[in-house]
Write a protein that holds these residues in place. Structure first.
Motif, PDB file in Angstrom:
ATOM      1  N   PRO A 196      -3.553  93.260 -17.219  1.00 34.46           N
ATOM      2  CA  PRO A 196      -3.109  94.198 -18.194  1.00 34.46           C
ATOM      3  C   PRO A 196      -1.766  94.861 -17.914  1.00 34.46           C
ATOM      4  N   PRO A 197      -0.709  94.375 -18.693  1.00 33.06           N
ATOM      5  CA  PRO A 197       0.561  95.019 -18.710  1.00 33.06           C
ATOM      6  C   PRO A 197       0.530  96.581 -17.908  1.00 33.06           C
ATOM      7  N   ALA A 198      -0.665  97.057 -19.032  1.00 28.78           N
ATOM      8  CA  ALA A 198      -0.873  98.891 -18.703  1.00 28.78           C
ATOM      9  C   ALA A 198      -1.663  99.151 -17.513  1.00 28.78           C
ATOM     10  N   SER A 199      -2.403  97.867 -16.821  1.00 27.35           N
ATOM     11  CA  SER A 199      -2.077  98.427 -15.038  1.00 27.35           C
ATOM     12  C   SER A 199      -1.522  98.752 -14.397  1.00 27.35           C
ATOM     13  N   ILE A 200       0.375  97.858 -15.083  1.00 27.04           N
ATOM     14  CA  ILE A 200       1.547  97.982 -14.017  1.00 27.04           C
ATOM     15  C   ILE A 200       1.719  99.601 -13.869  1.00 27.04           C
ATOM     16  N   GLU A 201       1.674 100.675 -12.794  1.00 27.30           N
ATOM     17  CA  GLU A 201       2.348 100.727 -12.965  1.00 27.30           C
ATOM     18  C   GLU A 201       3.770 101.593 -12.397  1.00 27.30           C
ATOM     19  N   PRO A 202       4.603 102.862 -12.938  1.00 19.94           N
ATOM     20  CA  PRO A 202       5.413 102.302 -13.025  1.00 19.94           C
ATOM     21  C   PRO A 202       6.656 102.197 -11.144  1.00 19.94           C
ATOM     22  N   SER A 203       6.196 102.824 -10.551  1.00 20.88           N
ATOM     23  CA  SER A 203       6.625 102.226  -9.415  1.00 20.88           C
ATOM     24  C   SER A 203       6.898 100.929  -8.694  1.00 20.88           C
ATOM     25  N   LEU A 204       5.079 100.357  -8.648  1.00 23.63           N
ATOM     26  CA  LEU A 204       5.095  99.065  -8.613  1.00 23.63           C
ATOM     27  C   LEU A 204       6.292  98.257  -9.134  1.00 23.63           C
ATOM     28  N   TRP A 205       6.021  98.422 -11.092  1.00 29.54           N
ATOM     29  CA  TRP A 205       7.503  97.858 -11.268  1.00 29.54           C
ATOM     30  C   TRP A 205       8.715  97.823 -10.715  1.00 29.54           C
ATOM     31  N   SER A 206       9.096  98.849 -10.672  1.00 32.09           N
ATOM     32  CA  SER A 206      10.274  98.741  -9.417  1.00 32.09           C
ATOM     33  C   SER A 206       9.912  98.072  -8.145  1.00 32.09           C
ATOM     34  N   ALA A 262       5.171  93.494 -29.214  1.00 27.82           N
ATOM     35  CA  ALA A 262       5.885  94.610 -28.884  1.00 27.82           C
ATOM     36  C   ALA A 262       5.469  94.647 -27.659  1.00 27.82           C
ATOM     37  N   VAL A 263       4.262  94.470 -26.282  1.00 25.69           N
ATOM     38  CA  VAL A 263       4.279  93.945 -25.460  1.00 25.69           C
ATOM     39  C   VAL A 263       5.036  93.504 -24.626  1.00 25.69           C
ATOM     40  N   GLN A 264       5.330  92.220 -25.162  1.00 27.74           N
ATOM     41  CA  GLN A 264       5.907  91.510 -24.718  1.00 27.74           C
ATOM     42  C   GLN A 264       7.634  91.712 -24.462  1.00 27.74           C
ATOM     43  N   LYS A 265       7.904  92.168 -26.032  1.00 28.24           N
ATOM     44  CA  LYS A 265       9.465  92.304 -26.092  1.00 28.24           C
ATOM     45  C   LYS A 265       9.652  93.280 -24.848  1.00 28.24           C
ATOM     46  N   GLN A 290      -2.056  98.239  -8.013  1.00 25.93           N
ATOM     47  CA  GLN A 290      -3.253  99.489  -7.174  1.00 25.93           C
ATOM     48  C   GLN A 290      -3.901 100.275  -7.894  1.00 25.93           C
ATOM     49  N   LEU A 291      -3.240 100.710  -9.073  1.00 23.08           N
ATOM     50  CA  LEU A 291      -4.480 101.336  -9.489  1.00 23.08           C
ATOM     51  C   LEU A 291      -5.811 100.548 -10.619  1.00 23.08           C
ATOM     52  N   VAL A 292      -5.390  99.861 -10.727  1.00 24.05           N
ATOM     53  CA  VAL A 292      -5.940  98.861 -11.559  1.00 24.05           C
ATOM     54  C   VAL A 292      -5.900  97.520 -10.406  1.00 24.05           C
TER      55      VAL A 292
END
Length: 141
Positions: A36-46, A68-71, A112-114
């Motif tokens: 789920p995209p909510a599982s992607i932490e900002p540091s991991l996204w970077s 909305a999440v896709q966009k 990592q978080l989830v």
């Protein structure tokens, strides 16, 4: 040999589909993360954006059923200077296509978080898809 706690199914022998079936580039390295995209932490996204920056012609395949999440995911990659076409966000795959879809990717990126669910891990293993993960204290339900 699989760890004793992982009970993947028999290898799936279904007529293969190609990347274009899922609107993916037919060539180049394909990273996939079906968390789920909510599982992607900002540091991991970077970190993922930096990976896309240094791996030419690569794409990141994510899943979300919410437009909305896709966009938002595409806008976020543009903020890192990554062309939005390098992020492919599809609806979650139906169960009968999950292993086939994963078999098209080159590397599964876990969070990592989830961490990914057991179903996603089992599908990746069945597809022969390597998984890049990190130790953590939590796990998906």
């Amino acid at each position: 040999r699989h760890p004793p706690w992982l009970k993947p199914g028999e290898p799936v022998r279904i007529k293969a589909v190609d990347r274009t079936f899922f609107s993916l580039s037919p060539s180049g390295f394909l990273f996939a993360s079906f968390v789920p995209p909510a599982s992607i932490e900002p540091s991991l996204w970077s970190s993922w954006m930096e990976i896309l920056r240094v791996v030419p012609n690569s794409q990141l395949w994510l899943q979300s059923e919410k437009p909305a999440v896709q966009k938002n995911l595409r806008l976020q990659c543009a903020e890192f200077g990554i062309h939005p076409s390098r992020i492919v966000v599809t609806d979650p795959l139906p169960a009968h296509l999950e292993v086939q879809g994963m078999a098209l990717a080159d590397l599964f990126l876990d969070t990592q978080l989830v961490g990914a669910s057991m179903a996603a891990v089992a599908a990746a293993v069945d597809a022969g898809l390597p998984i890049l993960t990190a130790p953590g204290d939590t796990f998906a339900r």
